[in-house]
Design an enzyme around this catalytic site. Structure first.
Site, mmCIF file in Angstrom:
data_model
loop_
_atom_site.group_PDB
_atom_site.id
_atom_site.type_symbol
_atom_site.label_atom_id
_atom_site.label_comp_id
_atom_site.label_asym_id
_atom_site.label_seq_id
_atom_site.Cartn_x
_atom_site.Cartn_y
_atom_site.Cartn_z
ATOM 1 N N HIS A 1 39.517 -61.155 -36.846
ATOM 2 C CA HIS A 1 38.798 -60.684 -37.707
ATOM 3 C C HIS A 1 38.280 -62.255 -36.550
ATOM 4 O O HIS A 1 37.638 -63.366 -38.372
ATOM 5 C CB HIS A 1 38.157 -60.767 -38.939
ATOM 6 C CG HIS A 1 36.862 -59.804 -38.965
ATOM 7 N ND1 HIS A 1 36.864 -60.000 -40.749
ATOM 8 C CD2 HIS A 1 35.772 -59.643 -38.348
ATOM 9 C CE1 HIS A 1 35.319 -60.038 -40.396
ATOM 10 N NE2 HIS A 1 34.435 -59.356 -39.524
ATOM 11 N N SER B 1 37.315 -55.257 -38.306
ATOM 12 C CA SER B 1 36.594 -56.617 -40.011
ATOM 13 C C SER B 1 36.760 -54.747 -41.396
ATOM 14 O O SER B 1 36.928 -55.554 -42.032
ATOM 15 C CB SER B 1 34.849 -56.317 -39.370
ATOM 16 O OG SER B 1 34.363 -54.745 -39.234
ATOM 17 N N GLU C 1 39.718 -65.183 -39.496
ATOM 18 C CA GLU C 1 40.154 -64.179 -40.670
ATOM 19 C C GLU C 1 41.716 -63.604 -39.848
ATOM 20 O O GLU C 1 41.136 -62.014 -38.831
ATOM 21 C CB GLU C 1 39.477 -63.099 -41.503
ATOM 22 C CG GLU C 1 39.925 -61.279 -42.572
ATOM 23 C CD GLU C 1 38.815 -61.609 -43.470
ATOM 24 O OE1 GLU C 1 38.788 -61.489 -44.785
ATOM 25 O OE2 GLU C 1 37.971 -61.103 -42.648
ATOM 26 N N ASN D 1 34.975 -58.762 -45.556
ATOM 27 C CA ASN D 1 34.363 -57.091 -46.272
ATOM 28 C C ASN D 1 34.062 -57.158 -47.166
ATOM 29 O O ASN D 1 33.438 -56.134 -47.491
ATOM 30 C CB ASN D 1 34.259 -56.781 -44.546
ATOM 31 C CG ASN D 1 33.871 -56.981 -43.585
ATOM 32 O OD1 ASN D 1 32.728 -58.064 -43.340
ATOM 33 N ND2 ASN D 1 33.831 -57.112 -42.224
#
Length: 321
Positions: free
Chosen positions: A178, A157, A190, A228
């Site tokens: 991800h 991540s 992702e 993130n």
């Protein structure tokens, strides 16, 4: 967006490999992976195993170094399929077929690994967010005979794909996938392309996402990627607000949930993600971007040091006992 003239001609002629129409839609004629290894059978790895077997129709091997994790993952997959059947989403025959597609094995068993690694078309690593742990898994798979043409995907991540790929034999076959938690429910993956990831690897990965019935976004290989880079500072700032006495955990979450129309507040979300995971990502952002705005909140550090990691330990910003 209108496809280019060349794309339209190729479409009429049935020539679709590695073709990209204007925009982000991509098409590939490469065969889908038939055998997938998922390394790490925690919450994320188990979810990835489920969608790979259920939707992509692949044979999936779940690998983990801890027998207890393997048993929990196996039990959860069976429980998930049973619930799907009760809801009328799967027939008993489909449940049986689903469970037959999934096997589990010990990552530390070198003999077993040498048996299954050469058969794998695609590997998705979902171990803990630690560079050395991830690279040790890649070393073990390569030593066991993972084919050079296999794709090695990571569910990281925040860690750089380029950095992770630096010590693998074919960095062009490495990519980021991800997934979002819980994997069977959340619709997005992702996808992150490393500096040396080739076009064929990207195309096959996007094709697998579609087969898993997932939408995909693509991100450059930058710290935190898209999700993130935005989400974790938001959570971290909520922890600062709690630490500074701006509001209680309940009031912070209520304000964001009802005031911005998100499904849950940032502190509840942090508990569900895992406070250790949040802290790890904030440390990557702070270290790699070098900006003090990414400094982890001291209270977040305190909670992790106390072993209060959120829902999985029954204590985080809330008590789940």
């Amino acid at each position: 967006l209108k496809p280019s003239l060349d794309a339209m001609r190729a479409f009429r002629c049935g020539q679709l490999p590695a073709l990209c129409l204007s925009g982000t839609a991509r098409f590939s004629t490469a065969p889908l992976p038939k055998k997938i290894a998922v390394v790490g059978c925690g919450q994320m790895g188990t979810g990835i195993t489920i969608v790979a077997a259920k939707h992509a129709g692949a044979e999936v091997v779940g690998l983990d170094a801890y027998p207890a994790s393997l048993e929990r993952s196996k039990a959860f997959a069976a429980e998930w399929a049973g619930k799907e059947a009760k809801k009328g989403r799967m027939t008993e025959a489909e449940v049986d077929d689903f469970l037959r597609k999934i096997t589990f094995g010990d990552l530390k068993d070198e003999g077993y690994l040498k048996t299954i690694a050469p058969q794998m078309d695609f590997v998705i690593e979902a171990v803990s967010e630690d560079l050395k742990v991830k690279q040790s898994c890649y070393d073990a798979l390569q030593a066991a005979g993972l084919p050079e043409g296999s794709v090695l995907a990571t569910n990281t991540s925040s860690i750089s794909i380029t950095k992770l790929a630096a010590k693998v034999s074919r960095p062009e076959r490495m990519i980021g996938m991800h997934f979002m938690n819980p994997v069977p429910v959340m619709p997005l993956v992702e996808v992150i392309r490393g500096l040396r990831t080739d076009d064929a690897t990207l195309e096959l990965t996007l094709q697998l996402c579609r087969a898993m019935k997932k939408e995909h976004s693509t991100s450059e290989d930058r710290p935190g990627f898209i999700a993130n880079r935005i989400l974790m500072p938001y959570i971290n700032e909520a922890v600062f607000a709690l630490q500074d006495g701006v509001g209680t955990a309940e009031d912070i979450d209520k304000t964001l949930k009802l005031g911005t129309n998100v499904p849950m507040g940032p502190l509840t979300l942090a508990d569900f993600i895992g406070l250790d995971t949040c802290l790890s990502i904030m440390r990557v952002l702070h270290r790699d971007l070098g900006d003090s705005k990414y400094r982890p909140a001291p209270l977040l550090v305190n909670y992790v040091e106390a072993g209060w990691l959120g829902k999985k330990t029954k204590r985080g910003f809330y008590d789940y006992s």
